[in-house]
Design a protein around this motif. Sequence first.
Motif, PDB file in Angstrom:
ATOM      1  N   ALA A 216       0.765  -1.225   0.054  1.00  0.00           N
ATOM      2  CA  ALA A 216       0.067   0.060   0.093  1.00  0.00           C
ATOM      3  C   ALA A 216       0.842   1.072   0.035  1.00  0.00           C
ATOM      4  CB  ALA A 216      -0.887   0.165   1.182  1.00  0.00           C
ATOM      5  N   LEU A 217       1.161   1.722  -1.133  1.00  0.00           N
ATOM      6  CA  LEU A 217       2.252   2.860  -1.382  1.00  0.00           C
ATOM      7  C   LEU A 217       1.748   4.013  -2.106  1.00  0.00           C
ATOM      8  CD1 LEU A 217       5.220   0.635  -1.963  1.00  0.00           C
ATOM      9  CD2 LEU A 217       4.925   1.758  -0.058  1.00  0.00           C
ATOM     10  N   ALA A 218       2.049   5.129  -1.835  1.00  0.00           N
ATOM     11  CA  ALA A 218       1.973   6.129  -3.104  1.00  0.00           C
ATOM     12  C   ALA A 218       3.129   7.260  -2.755  1.00  0.00           C
ATOM     13  CB  ALA A 218       0.765   6.744  -2.636  1.00  0.00           C
ATOM     14  N   PHE A 219       3.762   7.551  -3.878  1.00  0.00           N
ATOM     15  CA  PHE A 219       5.107   8.330  -3.817  1.00  0.00           C
ATOM     16  C   PHE A 219       5.408   8.843  -5.274  1.00  0.00           C
ATOM     17  CE2 PHE A 219       6.707   4.043  -4.412  1.00  0.00           C
ATOM     18  CZ  PHE A 219       7.449   4.221  -5.234  1.00  0.00           C
ATOM     19  N   ALA A 220       6.291   9.601  -5.198  1.00  0.00           N
ATOM     20  CA  ALA A 220       6.979  10.032  -6.495  1.00  0.00           C
ATOM     21  C   ALA A 220       8.364  10.446  -6.414  1.00  0.00           C
ATOM     22  CB  ALA A 220       6.128  11.440  -6.920  1.00  0.00           C
ATOM     23  N   ILE A 221       8.924  10.117  -7.777  1.00  0.00           N
ATOM     24  CA  ILE A 221      10.453  10.156  -7.615  1.00  0.00           C
ATOM     25  C   ILE A 221      10.842  10.665  -9.037  1.00  0.00           C
ATOM     26  CG2 ILE A 221      11.196   8.846  -5.850  1.00  0.00           C
ATOM     27  CD1 ILE A 221      11.658   6.595  -7.867  1.00  0.00           C
ATOM     28  N   PRO A 222      12.109  11.034  -9.225  1.00  0.00           N
ATOM     29  CA  PRO A 222      12.542  11.584 -10.473  1.00  0.00           C
ATOM     30  C   PRO A 222      12.798  10.236 -11.449  1.00  0.00           C
ATOM     31  CG  PRO A 222      13.657  12.973  -8.703  1.00  0.00           C
ATOM     32  CD  PRO A 222      12.961  11.934  -8.181  1.00  0.00           C
ATOM     33  N   ILE A 223      12.631  10.578 -12.828  1.00  0.00           N
ATOM     34  CA  ILE A 223      12.671   9.103 -13.616  1.00  0.00           C
ATOM     35  C   ILE A 223      13.975   8.480 -13.564  1.00  0.00           C
ATOM     36  CG2 ILE A 223      13.116  10.041 -15.817  1.00  0.00           C
ATOM     37  CD1 ILE A 223      10.310   7.500 -15.059  1.00  0.00           C
ATOM     38  N   ASP A 224      15.008   9.356 -13.248  1.00  0.00           N
ATOM     39  CA  ASP A 224      16.391   8.795 -13.169  1.00  0.00           C
ATOM     40  C   ASP A 224      16.837   8.630 -11.943  1.00  0.00           C
ATOM     41  OD1 ASP A 224      16.567  11.537 -12.486  1.00  0.00           O
ATOM     42  OD2 ASP A 224      18.133  11.947 -13.690  1.00  0.00           O
ATOM     43  N   THR A 225      16.029   8.179 -10.775  1.00  0.00           N
ATOM     44  CA  THR A 225      16.386   7.907  -9.544  1.00  0.00           C
ATOM     45  C   THR A 225      17.318   6.525  -9.573  1.00  0.00           C
ATOM     46  OG1 THR A 225      14.292   8.981  -8.627  1.00  0.00           O
ATOM     47  CG2 THR A 225      15.721   7.173  -7.429  1.00  0.00           C
ATOM     48  N   PRO A 226      18.434   6.494  -8.812  1.00  0.00           N
ATOM     49  CA  PRO A 226      19.267   5.354  -9.008  1.00  0.00           C
ATOM     50  C   PRO A 226      18.556   4.031  -8.377  1.00  0.00           C
ATOM     51  CG  PRO A 226      20.448   7.163  -7.986  1.00  0.00           C
ATOM     52  CD  PRO A 226      19.041   7.568  -8.105  1.00  0.00           C
ATOM     53  N   GLY A 227      18.495   2.914  -9.192  1.00  0.00           N
ATOM     54  CA  GLY A 227      17.885   1.828  -8.913  1.00  0.00           C
ATOM     55  C   GLY A 227      16.647   1.553  -9.547  1.00  0.00           C
ATOM     56  N   LEU A 228      16.218   2.523 -10.194  1.00  0.00           N
ATOM     57  CA  LEU A 228      14.746   2.468 -10.931  1.00  0.00           C
ATOM     58  C   LEU A 228      15.174   2.145 -12.482  1.00  0.00           C
ATOM     59  CD1 LEU A 228      11.715   2.845 -11.603  1.00  0.00           C
ATOM     60  CD2 LEU A 228      12.339   5.280 -11.633  1.00  0.00           C
ATOM     61  N   ARG A 229      14.801   0.869 -12.846  1.00  0.00           N
ATOM     62  CA  ARG A 229      15.090   0.344 -14.217  1.00  0.00           C
ATOM     63  C   ARG A 229      13.723   0.441 -14.871  1.00  0.00           C
ATOM     64  NH1 ARG A 229      18.240  -5.175 -14.773  1.00  0.00           N
ATOM     65  NH2 ARG A 229      20.046  -3.595 -14.444  1.00  0.00           N
ATOM     66  N   ILE A 230      13.757   0.754 -16.240  1.00  0.00           N
ATOM     67  CA  ILE A 230      12.757   1.094 -17.217  1.00  0.00           C
ATOM     68  C   ILE A 230      12.779   0.139 -18.363  1.00  0.00           C
ATOM     69  CG2 ILE A 230      11.519   2.592 -18.800  1.00  0.00           C
ATOM     70  CD1 ILE A 230      12.710   4.837 -17.009  1.00  0.00           C
ATOM     71  N   ILE A 231      12.075  -0.935 -18.480  1.00  0.00           N
ATOM     72  CA  ILE A 231      12.202  -2.099 -19.535  1.00  0.00           C
ATOM     73  C   ILE A 231      11.001  -1.672 -20.542  1.00  0.00           C
ATOM     74  CG2 ILE A 231      12.287  -4.425 -20.083  1.00  0.00           C
ATOM     75  CD1 ILE A 231      13.047  -5.146 -17.141  1.00  0.00           C
TER      76      ILE A 231
END
Length: 503
Positions: A216-231
């Motif tokens: 149960a989460l809601a948040f926002a971060i920059p798209i280039d945050t370390p650890g975030l992979r876009i496949i």
Amino acid sequence: MGIRTGAQYIEAVKARKPEVWLSGRKVENLFEEPVFKQPILEIAKLYDMQHDPEFQEKITHVCEETGERVNNAFLVPKSYEDLVKRRNVFEAYARATFGLMGRTPDFLNVVVTSMYYNSWFFEKYNKNWAENVRNYYRYLRDNDIFLTHAIINPQNDRSKTSHEQKDTYTHLGAVKETPDGLVVRGAKMLATLAPVTDEVIIYSFPGFAPGDEKYALAFAIPIDTPGLRIICREPMQDGTRSFFDHPLASRFEEMDALLVFDDVVVPWDRVFLYNNVEAANKLYPMTGAGQQPAHQSGVRGLVKLEFATHVAMKVADTIGVDGYLNVQDQLGELAQSLESIRALLKVAEYEHTMTEHGEAMPAYVPLETIRGLLPKMYPRAIEVIQIVGAGGLLMSPTGADFESAELRDSIDNYYVGREGISSLERVSIFKLAWDLCGEAFGQRLLQYERYYTGDPIRKRGIFYNNYKRQTPLTMVDEALKGAQLDEKALDEKELDNKEALTN
């Protein structure tokens, strides 16, 4: 800063270094990547519209808080007139993209605006969450940020809830708390245009069960945050197709992606909800995060359906078949569908309600009716294009063929349309139609519309149950008034009959 320009948006794309994977390789330069470059330029045009004298007064306003000009998607609607102002930007952006890009910047900016104005909801659970939402809204508004979102779990074992999956972190969940923020792990989809956005916001549809607290989460971060992979999914076009041969796919390919969070740290000031199943289930209905953006998606859907209808009509006219009654019947059906959606949007705006907090809310019933009808009307429009165009849709030559001196006479002779329609015009129209109804690009648009707001059958069931609960069936009672038989008399008569039979 307020409204930014297309050039500023492009510079932001160039400056970011998100981890983007496309066809098995890591993309190092987003702007120069052929699959992404033209869509980036199309989004940049939307930002430039904010500075265009033809559109500026219609789609932006001066913010009372900052004195800067900002997009109308950030306007909290407090009247019918405000809803019209927001519709103006929805329609302008949709017409600039023919309704084919479902995640233009206005959509999620409306979502966050709704959360901001209803921050009282977050405050009920955690005052920090409410303050974070308010601050994030101002950050988006004042910097004209472009958001994507990912609110659906990967399609794994749908018979089980998140905490019952084989891997604890198949679905995105919280791992631990640290002084720097909340550590999250797992995946979410379907992040449209993710590689070329500024930030991503995470929240979810209702449906959490006891045991799902960590999800149960809601948040926002920059798209280039370390650890975030876009496949990224497989591209629907390779970015090198010519405008003539693929007038839509070459410009409006809206990349979708799976977001994988590998122990990503979400700063505490970017956390909007955490570890609370009740709050997660109520966020969507209580903050207007479903109903307000339904206004945007309804306007965009209208423009998309209008475009498909016009393409169908143009194909029929080009080869002279719209004089046949069966074709007129099909095209008339599309026109009536289109006008039905247009009318429903006007009703939704005109019959808006005011919440207890002073927010003008487009009417629920017409908006949900649009959500129920478009997943059927748009596929029908595509089907009509396919039927009217028939085999001709499969037989278009290429731009290179037109440029061949040896072939040009044959092409001009055999690809000509009805009287007055040249081969070049006929082929151009049929290529546009094929992009929309036959190519992978067009099939993605079709699937997108079918499931834009989730399972259409489940959505219609929810709508029915709400409608039944809120709609007294008094007309039935009125029709039967005076027609009821006397139950006491019937019982006495039945008793008499039984006694008579006994005797």
